[in-house]
Design a protein around this motif. Structure first.
Motif, PDB file in Angstrom:
ATOM      1  N   ARG A 106       0.821  -1.203   0.000  1.00 40.87           N
ATOM      2  CA  ARG A 106       0.000   0.000   0.000  1.00 40.87           C
ATOM      3  C   ARG A 106       0.864   1.267   0.000  1.00 40.87           C
ATOM      4  N   VAL A 107       2.068   1.142  -0.562  1.00 42.82           N
ATOM      5  CA  VAL A 107       2.986   2.276  -0.665  1.00 42.82           C
ATOM      6  C   VAL A 107       3.303   2.531  -2.134  1.00 42.82           C
ATOM      7  N   GLY A 108       3.153   3.781  -2.566  1.00 41.60           N
ATOM      8  CA  GLY A 108       3.486   4.168  -3.928  1.00 41.60           C
ATOM      9  C   GLY A 108       4.513   5.281  -3.942  1.00 41.60           C
ATOM     10  N   ILE A 109       5.066   5.552  -5.111  1.00 42.36           N
ATOM     11  CA  ILE A 109       6.044   6.625  -5.274  1.00 42.36           C
ATOM     12  C   ILE A 109       5.750   7.347  -6.572  1.00 42.36           C
ATOM     13  N   MET A 110       5.945   8.662  -6.576  1.00 44.25           N
ATOM     14  CA  MET A 110       5.764   9.442  -7.787  1.00 44.25           C
ATOM     15  C   MET A 110       6.780  10.569  -7.807  1.00 44.25           C
ATOM     16  N   GLY A 111       7.006  11.127  -8.995  1.00 41.97           N
ATOM     17  CA  GLY A 111       7.953  12.218  -9.107  1.00 41.97           C
ATOM     18  C   GLY A 111       7.693  13.048 -10.343  1.00 41.97           C
ATOM     19  N   TYR A 112       8.326  14.229 -10.351  1.00 45.58           N
ATOM     20  CA  TYR A 112       8.156  15.195 -11.437  1.00 45.58           C
ATOM     21  C   TYR A 112       9.499  15.466 -12.105  1.00 45.58           C
ATOM     22  N   SER A 113       9.512  15.480 -13.451  1.00 52.16           N
ATOM     23  CA  SER A 113      10.683  15.823 -14.235  1.00 52.16           C
ATOM     24  C   SER A 113      11.847  14.896 -13.859  1.00 52.16           C
ATOM     25  N   LEU A 114      12.956  15.427 -13.365  1.00 49.88           N
ATOM     26  CA  LEU A 114      14.047  14.573 -12.904  1.00 49.88           C
ATOM     27  C   LEU A 114      13.546  13.559 -11.881  1.00 49.88           C
ATOM     28  N   GLY A 115      12.690  14.017 -10.976  1.00 51.89           N
ATOM     29  CA  GLY A 115      12.139  13.123  -9.955  1.00 51.89           C
ATOM     30  C   GLY A 115      11.269  12.021 -10.520  1.00 51.89           C
ATOM     31  N   SER A 116      10.718  12.229 -11.727  1.00 49.97           N
ATOM     32  CA  SER A 116       9.895  11.176 -12.336  1.00 49.97           C
ATOM     33  C   SER A 116      10.769   9.972 -12.666  1.00 49.97           C
ATOM     34  N   TYR A 117      11.972  10.233 -13.212  1.00 45.25           N
ATOM     35  CA  TYR A 117      12.893   9.145 -13.485  1.00 45.25           C
ATOM     36  C   TYR A 117      13.332   8.476 -12.184  1.00 45.25           C
ATOM     37  N   VAL A 118      13.740   9.291 -11.207  1.00 49.75           N
ATOM     38  CA  VAL A 118      14.218   8.744  -9.942  1.00 49.75           C
ATOM     39  C   VAL A 118      13.144   7.861  -9.309  1.00 49.75           C
ATOM     40  N   ALA A 119      11.886   8.319  -9.367  1.00 48.98           N
ATOM     41  CA  ALA A 119      10.785   7.574  -8.747  1.00 48.98           C
ATOM     42  C   ALA A 119      10.481   6.282  -9.498  1.00 48.98           C
ATOM     43  N   VAL A 120      10.221   6.379 -10.790  1.00 50.37           N
ATOM     44  CA  VAL A 120       9.773   5.210 -11.551  1.00 50.37           C
ATOM     45  C   VAL A 120      10.906   4.209 -11.740  1.00 50.37           C
ATOM     46  N   ASP A 121      12.083   4.676 -12.155  1.00 45.79           N
ATOM     47  CA  ASP A 121      13.189   3.761 -12.371  1.00 45.79           C
ATOM     48  C   ASP A 121      13.599   3.090 -11.064  1.00 45.79           C
ATOM     49  N   GLY A 122      13.565   3.854  -9.961  1.00 41.41           N
ATOM     50  CA  GLY A 122      13.874   3.257  -8.666  1.00 41.41           C
ATOM     51  C   GLY A 122      12.837   2.238  -8.241  1.00 41.41           C
ATOM     52  N   ALA A 123      11.563   2.552  -8.494  1.00 45.72           N
ATOM     53  CA  ALA A 123      10.480   1.644  -8.107  1.00 45.72           C
ATOM     54  C   ALA A 123      10.560   0.322  -8.855  1.00 45.72           C
ATOM     55  N   LEU A 124      11.084   0.363 -10.077  1.00 47.75           N
ATOM     56  CA  LEU A 124      11.213  -0.852 -10.885  1.00 47.75           C
ATOM     57  C   LEU A 124      12.530  -1.574 -10.634  1.00 47.75           C
ATOM     58  N   GLY A 125      13.312  -1.045  -9.673  1.00 45.88           N
ATOM     59  CA  GLY A 125      14.579  -1.659  -9.316  1.00 45.88           C
ATOM     60  C   GLY A 125      14.492  -2.377  -7.986  1.00 45.88           C
ATOM     61  N   ASP A 126      15.183  -1.831  -6.973  1.00 46.25           N
ATOM     62  CA  ASP A 126      15.264  -2.502  -5.674  1.00 46.25           C
ATOM     63  C   ASP A 126      14.249  -1.997  -4.657  1.00 46.25           C
ATOM     64  N   SER A 127      13.391  -1.079  -5.053  1.00 42.64           N
ATOM     65  CA  SER A 127      12.413  -0.499  -4.135  1.00 42.64           C
ATOM     66  C   SER A 127      11.320  -1.503  -3.767  1.00 42.64           C
ATOM     67  N   ARG A 128      10.620  -1.197  -2.657  1.00 39.15           N
ATOM     68  CA  ARG A 128       9.460  -1.995  -2.278  1.00 39.15           C
ATOM     69  C   ARG A 128       8.147  -1.285  -2.617  1.00 39.15           C
ATOM     70  N   ALA A 129       8.207  -0.231  -3.424  1.00 38.15           N
ATOM     71  CA  ALA A 129       6.989   0.474  -3.836  1.00 38.15           C
ATOM     72  C   ALA A 129       6.087  -0.451  -4.635  1.00 38.15           C
ATOM     73  N   ALA A 130       4.769  -0.287  -4.471  1.00 35.33           N
ATOM     74  CA  ALA A 130       3.804  -1.159  -5.137  1.00 35.33           C
ATOM     75  C   ALA A 130       3.170  -0.516  -6.358  1.00 35.33           C
ATOM     76  N   ALA A 131       3.424   0.775  -6.592  1.00 36.44           N
ATOM     77  CA  ALA A 131       2.906   1.479  -7.765  1.00 36.44           C
ATOM     78  C   ALA A 131       3.734   2.743  -7.933  1.00 36.44           C
ATOM     79  N   ALA A 132       3.791   3.271  -9.156  1.00 38.27           N
ATOM     80  CA  ALA A 132       4.630   4.438  -9.411  1.00 38.27           C
ATOM     81  C   ALA A 132       3.994   5.342 -10.452  1.00 38.27           C
ATOM     82  N   ILE A 133       4.283   6.651 -10.318  1.00 38.63           N
ATOM     83  CA  ILE A 133       3.801   7.657 -11.266  1.00 38.63           C
ATOM     84  C   ILE A 133       4.970   8.543 -11.668  1.00 38.63           C
TER      85      ILE A 133
END
Length: 256
Positions: free
Chosen positions: A139-166
């Motif tokens: 029940r934890v998600g991550i999102m980011g804007y511009s540079l943060g969008s890459y950091v959020a989504v690419d990180g979430a698809l790596g070693d993160s435990r996030a369950a959804a990303a924007i």
């Protein structure tokens, strides 16, 4: 809005940037909004590797969704527009943390992989911070804007435990995406008239995710450039709320 310089900010009366300790603000209630949830703001720090990361946190007062969201800022650092979005998500029932992730590594403008890795780790550690607050990892998600969008989504698809990303206003010209290690739902929100992150590079990012079997959806902010207006940020927060509500923010019984 993505600031061009580091700013002194407040979270419901608390100074965030430069705050050494942790403090708690009194609950505040939304004014002139359709989101009635009362919230409390506080400034916190957490560790990411050897680095202390400062962050703004917004908590719903009383019953919320028992879900959490990390928001990763753009290249200019934490700014008022990001805190406004975090407030709105909190008023919709989410526990929200906005880390100053560049505390993990200074932005030299070149951004070699060790810098990007430190920023991704700061995002992943923010996800873990939410989990440590008692939020179920699903029940934890991550999102980011511009540079943060890459950091959020690419990180979430790596070693993160996030369950959804924007990702908002991001693309392959921000940074080349890595091969995903995880498969979670992703929403890409693109600005229709973005001249900083070009639309074809956002499409290339989406195509890359699709080629790697990531369940990705795309939404367009009509008329928006890279720098979003207050109304467009409100639109982004509403879209994020709807996306997260269908994933991490569903009623508890739906996850059992």
């Amino acid at each position: 809005m993505e600031p061009t310089r580091r700013t002194i900010l407040t979270v419901t009366g608390l100074t965030v940037m430069g705050l050494a300790g942790t403090a708690r603000a009194a609950p505040v209630r939304a004014a002139g909004t359709d989101l009635p949830q009362a919230i409390a703001g506080e400034a916190v720090t957490y560790l990411s590797g050897e680095h202390t990361i400062r962050a703004a946190v917004y908590r719903p007062v009383g019953a919320g969704r028992a879900a959490g969201v990390v928001f990763m800022h753009g290249s200019g650092g934490v700014g008022p527009a990001y805190l406004h979005l975090a407030e709105r998500l909190a008023r919709d029932g989410y526990l929200v943390i906005v880390p100053a992730y560049q505390d993990a590594a200074a932005d030299d403008g070149i951004r070699p992989e060790p810098v990007m890795a430190a920023w991704r780790a700061a995002g992943s550690d923010a996800v873990d911070w939410l989990i440590d607050q008692g939020i179920d990892r699903h029940r934890v998600g991550i999102m980011g804007y511009s540079l943060g969008s890459y950091v959020a989504v690419d990180g979430a698809l790596g070693d993160s435990r996030a369950a959804a990303a924007i990702g908002v206003a991001g693309g392959t010209d921000v940074y080349p995406p890595r091969i995903p290690h995880r498969r979670i739902p992703v929403l890409i929100i693109r600005a229709e008239r973005d001249t900083h992150v070009l639309p074809e590079n956002t499409r290339a990012w989406v195509a890359f995710l699709d080629q790697h079997d990531i369940p990705v959806r795309v939404q367009r902010l009509r008329g928006a450039g890279h720098i979003l207006t207050a109304a467009q940020w409100t639109d982004v927060s509403d879209r994020a709320s709807r996306f997260f509500a269908g994933n991490i923010g569903r009623p508890i019984q739906d996850h059992q």
